[in-house]
Design a protein around this motif. Structure first.
Motif, short mmCIF file in Angstrom:
data_model
loop_
_atom_site.label_atom_id
_atom_site.label_comp_id
_atom_site.label_asym_id
_atom_site.label_seq_id
_atom_site.Cartn_x
_atom_site.Cartn_y
_atom_site.Cartn_z
N VAL A 268 88.11 164.70 83.52
CA VAL A 268 89.47 164.26 83.80
C VAL A 268 89.48 162.98 84.66
O VAL A 268 90.33 162.11 84.47
CB VAL A 268 90.27 165.38 84.49
CG1 VAL A 268 91.57 164.87 85.08
CG2 VAL A 268 90.56 166.49 83.50
N THR A 269 88.55 162.86 85.58
CA THR A 269 88.53 161.70 86.47
C THR A 269 87.73 160.53 85.90
O THR A 269 87.63 159.49 86.54
CB THR A 269 87.93 162.08 87.83
OG1 THR A 269 86.59 162.58 87.64
CG2 THR A 269 88.77 163.14 88.52
N SER B 138 89.52 155.67 89.57
CA SER B 138 88.87 156.72 88.78
C SER B 138 87.52 157.10 89.38
O SER B 138 87.18 158.28 89.49
CB SER B 138 88.69 156.26 87.33
OG SER B 138 89.93 156.08 86.70
N ALA C 241 91.81 171.51 84.61
CA ALA C 241 90.86 171.26 85.69
C ALA C 241 91.33 171.88 87.01
O ALA C 241 90.57 172.53 87.73
CB ALA C 241 90.63 169.76 85.85
N VAL C 242 92.61 171.67 87.33
CA VAL C 242 93.17 172.23 88.57
C VAL C 242 93.15 173.75 88.52
O VAL C 242 92.75 174.42 89.48
CB VAL C 242 94.60 171.71 88.79
CG1 VAL C 242 95.25 172.40 89.98
CG2 VAL C 242 94.58 170.19 89.01
N ALA D 85 94.11 167.86 82.67
CA ALA D 85 94.27 167.82 84.12
C ALA D 85 94.73 169.18 84.66
O ALA D 85 94.22 169.67 85.68
CB ALA D 85 95.27 166.73 84.51
N LEU E 38 86.42 168.63 85.81
CA LEU E 38 86.80 167.68 86.85
C LEU E 38 86.21 166.30 86.59
O LEU E 38 86.89 165.27 86.75
CB LEU E 38 86.36 168.19 88.21
CG LEU E 38 87.21 169.33 88.81
CD1 LEU E 38 86.53 169.92 90.03
CD2 LEU E 38 88.60 168.82 89.18
N THR F 223 86.36 160.68 90.99
CA THR F 223 85.14 161.38 90.59
C THR F 223 84.31 161.76 91.80
O THR F 223 83.79 162.88 91.90
CB THR F 223 84.31 160.49 89.64
OG1 THR F 223 85.08 160.20 88.47
CG2 THR F 223 83.03 161.21 89.22
N ASN G 208 96.00 164.64 77.94
CA ASN G 208 95.41 164.48 79.26
C ASN G 208 96.10 165.35 80.30
O ASN G 208 95.47 165.79 81.28
CB ASN G 208 95.45 163.02 79.68
CG ASN G 208 94.50 162.17 78.86
OD1 ASN G 208 93.55 162.69 78.28
ND2 ASN G 208 94.74 160.87 78.81
N GLY G 209 97.41 165.60 80.12
CA GLY G 209 98.09 166.52 81.02
C GLY G 209 97.53 167.93 80.92
O GLY G 209 97.36 168.62 81.94
N SER H 163 91.69 157.54 78.45
CA SER H 163 91.48 158.16 79.76
C SER H 163 92.81 158.39 80.46
O SER H 163 93.87 157.93 80.02
CB SER H 163 90.60 157.25 80.62
OG SER H 163 91.28 156.06 80.93
N LEU H 164 92.75 159.10 81.58
CA LEU H 164 93.96 159.35 82.36
C LEU H 164 94.53 158.05 82.91
O LEU H 164 95.74 157.82 82.87
CB LEU H 164 93.63 160.32 83.51
CG LEU H 164 94.75 161.23 84.00
CD1 LEU H 164 95.22 162.15 82.88
CD2 LEU H 164 94.29 162.06 85.20
#
Length: 405
Positions: free
Chosen positions: A285-286, A246, A360-361, A357, A282, A250, A353-354, A207-208
């Motif tokens: 990622v969270t 986390s 997602a943004v 993320a 989203l 979320t 994960n980058g 996970s992140l």
């Protein structure tokens, strides 16, 4: 993918760990479920009751072992998704890019998709979105069935157009979910036991938050990894705080999605697809857990987006495909490096994960901009025509309002 599955015991393919999930864990659960009960006291069981139906299905195929039947059903489901994407892509104004992405990108996860039931879950979400344009009732019902298997398909209804379309899809989703859940409650013992196990999950190394803690090891953090709740989790100081953060992220992501829906003013045929991908991105990622099979969900939703020429998610698709390729490098190939938090493992997860993320943004940003209210032009009173070579000057602020003096 079948060839890789046949050579599952090779070192670079995880020494058999990928396929073991089916013939050991799924088959064990199948034995419990076939007795009319859910594995209530098994900490590895963290899935809604609909997952039980998926795991019981291989037993319906005669003449095959459980493992063979499971893989056969997964391949059939994969074919169904492909056929649905091809059919959607051949309609006027559509494109076959979605079918091409699903067919070409899924094998980037090596043989993992054939040894997890996430392809079946993704099928519910894909079929739900593709049914929206013609049958909102089917859209809602399929989303509800998917949510009963693994919760997240409920998010595909977030971007359904307002008005009667939303009322129909959401009503049928609620009715279908309630009816099927009632069947499980009446037919099985302990169908809601998963809630207790799900609440006890910690921070998975993939996970992140897990990536941040793994990097913290190199700065002196004294934590370790332990196999808990079906995954390699980090234990030690501040892990609970990371898990809480986390969950807070979320909740913030869900609030942001609700705000988007309230403020959105422009809908196209691709908006429900784009919103579904953005929402699942989203939440992924969270999450406290970002298992490699989660990429199957994202590939399916990305493929649906690419069936429409109006989608805003094409740059996002490139990030997701790249993250998918990195996921298969991290698991199963270099999973030991990830678990032990070496620099190789940390950099792999930081890159994967980058990318997720960033995707997602970017996804939410492009969705928000595409659906916001268009700017209205300022109307001015008719004035003298501009002379050649002489542009009209802006009127004084007062003249635009009709003020005097």
């Amino acid at each position: 993918m079948l060839w890789l599955l046949a050579h599952n015991n090779e070192r670079l393919l995880g020494h058999g760990a990928v396929a073991r999930e089916v013939w050991r864990l799924y088959f064990h659960w199948y034995g419990v479920l076939s007795q009319g009960a859910f594995p209530a006291h098994d900490t590895l069981w963290q899935y809604p009751p609909g997952a039980g139906a998926v795991l019981l299905a291989p037993g319906l195929l005669p003449g095959l072992s459980y493992f063979q039947a499971f893989v056969a059903l997964t391949l059939a489901t994969d074919a169904l998704i492909t056929a649905a994407l091809v059919r959607a892509g051949t309609r006027p104004g559509r494109t076959l890019l979605g079918a091409a992405l699903w067919t070409g990108a899924l094998p980037l996860l090596l043989h993992l998709p054939l040894a997890r039931y996430d392809v079946a879950v993704t099928a519910f979400a894909v079929l739900s979105l593709l049914a929206l344009g013609r049958a909102t009732r089917a859209c809602g019902a399929l989303a509800a069935l998917g949510a009963l298997v693994k919760v997240w398909p409920a998010l595909v209804l977030l971007g359904v157009g307002r008005g009667r379309t939303t009322r129909s899809a959401w009503t049928w989703a609620a009715a279908t979910g309630a009816a099927v859940l009632s069947v499980f409650l009446l037919s099985f013992r302990n169908p809601l036991a998963f809630l207790r196990q799900q609440g006890g999950r910690g921070v998975q190394v993939e996970s992140l938050g897990g990536t941040a803690l793994s990097l913290a090891r190199h700065a002196g953090w004294r934590g370790t990894t332990r196999y808990r709740y079906g995954a390699m989790e980090l234990v030690g100081p501040h892990v609970h705080a990371v898990a809480t953060a986390s969950l807070a992220l979320t909740a913030a992501a869900f609030a942001l999605l609700l705000l988007w829906r309230v403020r959105a003013r422009r809908w196209t045929e691709a908006t429900p697809y784009d919103a579904a991908l953005s929402a699942v991105l989203l939440f992924t990622v969270t999450s406290r857990v970002i298992s490699p099979q989660y990429l199957i969900w994202l590939l399916g939703l990305t493929a649906v987006c690419l069936t429409s020429r109006h989608t805003t998610q094409r740059p996002v698709a490139a990030l997701i495909v790249t993250a998918t390729a990195l996921s298969s490098v991290a698991y199963p190939t270099f999973y030991a490096e990830v678990v032990h938090g070496t620099w190789t493992g940390c950099l792999l997860m930081l890159a994967r994960n980058g990318l997720l993320a960033g995707a997602a943004v970017l996804s939410l940003t492009r969705l928000w901009r595409a659906t916001r209210r268009p700017r209205t032009a300022v109307r001015t009173a008719p004035g003298p025509a501009a002379q050649p070579g002489r542009p009209l000057t802006a009127a004084a602020p007062g003249s635009l309002r009709g003020d005097r003096g």
